[in-house]
Design a protein around this motif. Structure first.
Motif, short mmCIF file in Angstrom:
data_model
loop_
_atom_site.label_atom_id
_atom_site.label_comp_id
_atom_site.label_asym_id
_atom_site.label_seq_id
_atom_site.Cartn_x
_atom_site.Cartn_y
_atom_site.Cartn_z
N ALA A 178 18.60 22.80 19.00
CA ALA A 178 17.94 23.55 20.07
C ALA A 178 16.46 23.67 19.79
O ALA A 178 15.62 23.53 20.69
CB ALA A 178 18.59 24.92 20.18
N LEU A 179 16.12 23.91 18.52
CA LEU A 179 14.71 24.05 18.15
C LEU A 179 13.95 22.76 18.42
O LEU A 179 12.80 22.79 18.85
CB LEU A 179 14.63 24.45 16.67
CG LEU A 179 13.26 24.83 16.15
CD1 LEU A 179 12.69 26.02 16.93
CD2 LEU A 179 13.34 25.16 14.67
N ARG A 180 14.57 21.64 18.15
CA ARG A 180 13.89 20.36 18.38
C ARG A 180 13.63 20.12 19.86
O ARG A 180 12.68 19.42 20.22
CB ARG A 180 14.73 19.22 17.82
CG ARG A 180 14.87 19.24 16.30
CD ARG A 180 15.57 18.00 15.79
NE ARG A 180 15.99 18.14 14.42
CZ ARG A 180 17.21 18.49 14.05
NH1 ARG A 180 18.14 18.69 14.98
NH2 ARG A 180 17.52 18.63 12.78
N ARG B 102 18.19 32.68 17.21
CA ARG B 102 18.78 33.65 16.29
C ARG B 102 20.29 33.77 16.51
O ARG B 102 21.06 33.85 15.54
CB ARG B 102 18.10 35.01 16.48
CG ARG B 102 18.61 36.06 15.47
CD ARG B 102 17.86 37.37 15.57
NE ARG B 102 18.08 38.04 16.84
CZ ARG B 102 17.18 38.12 17.82
NH1 ARG B 102 15.99 37.59 17.65
NH2 ARG B 102 17.45 38.72 18.95
N LEU B 103 20.70 33.76 17.76
CA LEU B 103 22.13 33.88 18.04
C LEU B 103 22.91 32.69 17.49
O LEU B 103 23.99 32.84 16.93
CB LEU B 103 22.35 33.98 19.56
CG LEU B 103 21.95 35.32 20.20
CD1 LEU B 103 22.01 35.22 21.71
CD2 LEU B 103 22.85 36.44 19.71
N ASP C 231 23.39 23.72 12.83
CA ASP C 231 23.03 22.41 13.37
C ASP C 231 22.62 22.52 14.82
O ASP C 231 21.66 21.87 15.26
CB ASP C 231 24.21 21.45 13.22
CG ASP C 231 24.49 21.12 11.77
OD1 ASP C 231 23.60 21.36 10.93
OD2 ASP C 231 25.60 20.63 11.47
N GLU C 232 23.39 23.34 15.61
CA GLU C 232 23.02 23.53 17.02
C GLU C 232 21.68 24.24 17.13
O GLU C 232 20.87 23.93 18.02
CB GLU C 232 24.10 24.33 17.73
CG GLU C 232 25.44 23.60 17.87
CD GLU C 232 26.45 24.45 18.61
OE1 GLU C 232 26.13 24.88 19.72
OE2 GLU C 232 27.54 24.67 18.05
N GLN D 80 24.16 30.79 28.43
CA GLN D 80 23.16 31.00 29.49
C GLN D 80 21.79 30.49 29.05
O GLN D 80 21.09 29.81 29.80
CB GLN D 80 23.08 32.49 29.85
CG GLN D 80 24.41 33.15 30.15
CD GLN D 80 25.27 32.31 31.08
OE1 GLN D 80 24.85 31.86 32.16
NE2 GLN D 80 26.53 32.08 30.68
N LEU D 81 21.42 30.82 27.81
CA LEU D 81 20.11 30.40 27.32
C LEU D 81 20.04 28.89 27.16
O LEU D 81 18.99 28.27 27.39
CB LEU D 81 19.80 31.08 26.00
CG LEU D 81 19.59 32.61 26.08
CD1 LEU D 81 19.51 33.21 24.69
CD2 LEU D 81 18.32 32.94 26.87
N ASP D 82 21.16 28.28 26.79
CA ASP D 82 21.19 26.83 26.66
C ASP D 82 20.99 26.18 28.02
O ASP D 82 20.28 25.18 28.14
CB ASP D 82 22.53 26.41 26.04
CG ASP D 82 22.51 24.94 25.64
OD1 ASP D 82 21.69 24.58 24.77
OD2 ASP D 82 23.29 24.16 26.21
#
Length: 877
Positions: free
Chosen positions: A244-246, A230-231, A239-240, A210-212
């Motif tokens: 995601a952070l990028r 965090r999840l 790596d994901e 959902q967050l993605d």
């Protein structure tokens, strides 16, 4: 009516969901530490809600509220929990109180409005909390109402909320699969609530999905982004998580971005993010951020980060110290002048100044270290005193020794004792050096330390201790070891052969000038003058510019009679050591020996000009001897006068040795021949003398004669003269005739401390002289001789004046064919007044006048048996 109620409920749900979405970001409401305490309660509350444990969830929200009593977000979470349990009044009071605290917060106003609207609508069915939701159980069959076809986004949102409350997350996921609904505002709000419920029910993969989706199609709040990241990490999907952070905007998750920059070896980005974190949280993170940069190998960024906050004045002293030590570990060797000036300002406490000094040490800034530690605080430890000593060592060796001594007193261990010992030795304080070495255990000494310790013992003449340290270095074949062994043998045991062998070995390994100089001295002491000379010649070949060796070589060449070689060595030494008084003085005598009188005079004048004032006794005597030599070398003409008159006749070795005189006088003018006039103490002079005597009258004016001839002094160190003289009568007195005289005269014992020359020291001096004279008159075939031993004491009455009581024993006689032999032996005692004159800057007294009275008693005489009282006068100019 039912449609209107559903629409109102959907709008209320949407508003509550949107409010929860905004409230998730606590960053602007509470500090980092409070947020750290609040989040676990919020997460636990959501998890309990997902399990249907509404009361327990409410208690967690209440705990979160106590930790953030002024936070609008905690008020909204707790009010929603109250509402779900039917406690609308509690929710309203809570929101009213929060609106007073934050009157401008629109979320609180909207939540109150929703509660008022809900009061006019039929109440919803209360949630059941008896049985926790089972994520693995099949969802209950849908009621007719929920199963009814529903296409409107608000309707779908209302169905999704009921499914969430019932724990049917998969049903909500199915609803969101409808493309149109998922993209709608109610759909996005429902997806956010689904993500939170999935987190609460420990379904991280569903929450991540959902967050993605929201990250790609909507926008995440800070709290959601943090949960998402965090999840992913909790699932081991690093790596994901990094990917995601990028994708997130740069203002999100600076801490996690900092971690990522470190992992990806991006020091520039890591430094930038560290700066942002410090801007957000202040200096509270400076310790951890600088530590992590240092641990990652990014010393320069860590140093810049720390320098920007130096001197960390807002931190507690313990943290200041930790940061100072870390800065010392990473600071570059050069900083800009402004930073250097800032770093050099003394910090307020001794502990901080000690850490500051370690920092300045990395910059090699001894001037600032001396300023920081120079107050000599009693709170400084041994290491600070050691550092201070290191900084004083070059410019202030005495202060360096004091600092090392303080470090040693403060139990600085072997390091402090060694530093003290080395510095004291350099300061020639051998006793302190030896005391320092004695405090160091033998096992704490390396090979160099043991030899240095032995050197201090040798210099202190502690021979047993020197032997201990040298025995511990027995396996060493260093030159220093053999050198010290040689000194121990020579000075400690008096074993010169062993000393010569050891120092010879040292010089063979390392041709040091000091080794050769001592070796030559030992060889001289052992009577090996030739070997000593060879040693010095070899040494000057190896070290041709060593002034000490050259001067020693010059003295050795002089002592072995090689004046020219001595002059060469001494001249080279004087060039390397201009103005050395000892070299200048020695060159006077060397050039005098070489008959280079002009150079000898020049060096004598240089030495006399540079003579220290005041001078000691020995130097005073040396100065007078040098000025006497200067006078002798510069003399060409000499005029002398001798005359005496007595009450009875006395013998004379003058004109007629077979005749006794009552008075006798002589004037002589002497001119030294050759260039130079004095050739290493040897002279040849032409002279003329006028002499006369009287046997009856007191005045010695009868029968004058002129003598002219040559006077030769053939030896340097002996006062022996050979003369040939033509004598011519100047009157027609009976018995006078021309003659030729050959003469040998000598003076012994009248040199050095027993000479009649002026002595510059003391109140007086003892003098003696043995005068011998032998003359042969060729025409008269007569031989005359005399011997006179005199002992006297010169009592000084003024500068250049003495009263001289004396006694002497005189024997004289003559032999002539056809005439009786004449012999005379007599004792004499008298008193003379002596006056020396003419001394100047460079010359000792060139003239002397003597006036005396003597009593003579003949012991045997062919001339006159009576006693005589004689008045004498003499002089030399």
């Amino acid at each position: 009516m039912k449609t209107k109620w559903i629409l109102a409920l959907a709008l209320a749900c949407h508003s509550l969901l949107a409010s929860a979405d905004r409230a998730a970001d606590l960053q602007s409401e509470v500090g980092a530490y409070r947020r750290f305490l609040i989040y676990p309660h919020l997460n636990k509350a959501f998890e309990l809600q997902g399990q249907g444990q509404w009361q327990a969830a409410t208690r967690e929200f209440e705990r979160a509220r106590k930790l953030g009593p002024n936070s609008p977000s905690t008020a909204l979470y707790l009010a929603d929990a109250y509402r779900r349990q039917g406690r609308e009044q509690d929710a309203r009071r809570l929101l009213e109180k929060q609106r007073q605290a934050t009157p401008g917060d629109e979320r609180i106003a909207e939540a109150l409005h929703r509660l008022q609207t809900a009061d006019t609508q039929p109440p919803s069915k209360p949630a059941q909390s008896a049985t926790p939701a089972n994520n693995n159980a099949s969802p209950p069959p849908a009621s007719a109402e929920t199963a009814a076809p529903c296409k409107d986004p608000l309707c779908l949102a209302e169905q999704g909320m009921r499914a969430l409350q019932a724990g049917r997350l998969s049903q909500v996921e199915s609803l969101l699969a409808q493309t149109g609904f998922a993209a709608s505002k109610p759909g996005r709000a429902l997806r956010r609530q689904l993500a939170q419920s999935a987190i609460a029910q420990n379904q991280p993969r569903l929450a991540i999905a959902q967050l993605d989706w929201l990250a790609r199609n909507d926008s995440l709040g800070a709290a959601e982004a943090e949960q998402w990241h965090r999840l992913l990490r909790q699932q081991g999907r690093q790596d994901e998580a990094d990917a995601a952070l990028r994708r997130l905007p740069g203002q999100f998750l600076p801490t996690e971005r900092f971690d990522l920059a470190l992992r990806e070896n991006q020091p520039v980005q890591a430094e930038s993010l560290a700066g942002k974190l410090l801007a957000i949280h202040g200096d509270t993170l400076l310790d951890s951020l600088s530590f992590r940069l240092e641990q990652a190998g990014y010393g320069a960024p860590a140093a810049r980060l720390l320098l920007a906050s130096y001197p960390f004045a807002r931190q507690e002293e313990a943290l200041q110290l930790r940061l100072l030590h870390r800065l010392a570990a990473v600071i570059p060797p050069t900083v800009n002048p402004a930073q250097r000036d800032k770093l050099a300002q003394p910090l307020p406490t001794p502990a901080l100044r000690e850490a500051q000094a370690l920092l300045l040490k990395q910059l090699d800034d001894c001037r600032s270290i001396r300023a920081v530690l120079g107050d000599g605080s009693p709170h400084y430890g041994a290491q600070s005193w050691l550092l201070l000593g290191d900084c004083y060592r070059q410019d202030a060796p005495g202060l360096a020794q004091h600092a090392y001594a303080r470090a040693s007193q403060l139990d600085g261990g072997a390091q402090a004792d060694k530093a003290l010992a080395y510095q004291a030795y350099a300061n020639r304080d051998y006793a302190s050096s030896l005391a320092g070495w004695k405090r160091v255990l033998l096992n704490d000494m390396n090979a160099q330390d043991r030899l240095a310790a032995a050197a201090s013992a040798v210099q202190s003449h502690d021979w047993p201790q020197a032997e201990i340290w040298l025995d511990a270095s027995r396996d060493s074949d260093q030159a220093a070891y053999h050198w010290l062994r040689g000194l121990l043998a020579a000075d400690g045991h008096g074993d010169q052969p062993l000393a010569i062998r050891e120092i010879s070995r040292a010089a063979a390994i390392d041709p040091q000038p000091a080794y050769y100089a001592r070796l030559a001295s030992l060889q001289n002491q052992s009577g090996q003058a030739t070997e000593a000379l060879q040693t010095l010649r070899q040494a000057t070949q190896i070290a041709p510019d060593d002034a000490e060796l050259l001067s020693q070589l010059g003295y050795a060449e002089w002592q072995t009679g090689h004046a020219a070689a001595s002059a060469s060595a001494l001249e080279r030494a004087a060039t390397l050591r201009p103005g050395d008084p000892a070299l200048t003085r020695q060159l006077v005598f060397v050039h005098a020996r070489l008959q280079n009188n002009s150079q000898a005079l020049s060096y004598a004048e240089q030495a006399l000009d540079a003579w220290p004032a005041p001078a000691g006794d020995e130097e005073t005597e040396q100065r007078f001897a040098l000025s006497r030599l200067h006078e002798e070398l510069s003399r060409r003409w000499t005029f002398s006068l001798d005359a005496w008159s007595g009450s009875n006749p006395s013998p004379s070795s003058g004109a007629n040795a077979s005749q006794a005189y009552r008075g006798y006088s002589q004037m002589m003018l002497d001119y030294r021949l050759g260039d130079p006039a004095s050739r290493d103490g040897r002279t040849l002079s032409a002279y003329a003398r006028l002499f006369a005597g009287s046997s009856e009258q007191a005045l010695p004016l009868d029968a004058p004669m002129l003598g002219a001839g040559l006077n030769w002094k053939p030896w340097r160190d002996q006062v022996i003269y050979l003369a040939a003289e033509q004598q011519t009568p100047l009157s027609g007195a009976a018995g006078q005739r021309s003659d030729q005289m050959l003469r040998v005269s000598a003076s012994f014992f009248n040199a050095g401390r027993y000479s009649d020359d002026w002595h510059p020291l003391g109140q007086g001096w003892l003098a003696q002289n043995l005068y011998l004279d032998l003359a042969r008159y060729l025409q008269a075939q007569r031989t005359a001789f005399s011997a006179d031993y005199r002992l006297s004491y010169h009592a000084k009455i003024a500068e250049g004046q003495t009263l001289e009581p004396y006694s002497h024993l005189q024997a004289s006689g003559s032999r002539e064919p056809g005439a009786a032999d004449y012999n005379d032996l007599r004792l004499g005692a008298g008193l003379r007044w002596n006056l020396w004159q003419g001394q100047d800057r460079y010359n000792a007294y060139p003239s002397k006048v003597s006036v005396g009275m003597e009593f003579q008693r003949p012991l045997h005489s062919s001339y006159s048996p009576g006693n005589a009282v004689i008045f004498s006068i003499g002089g030399r100019w």
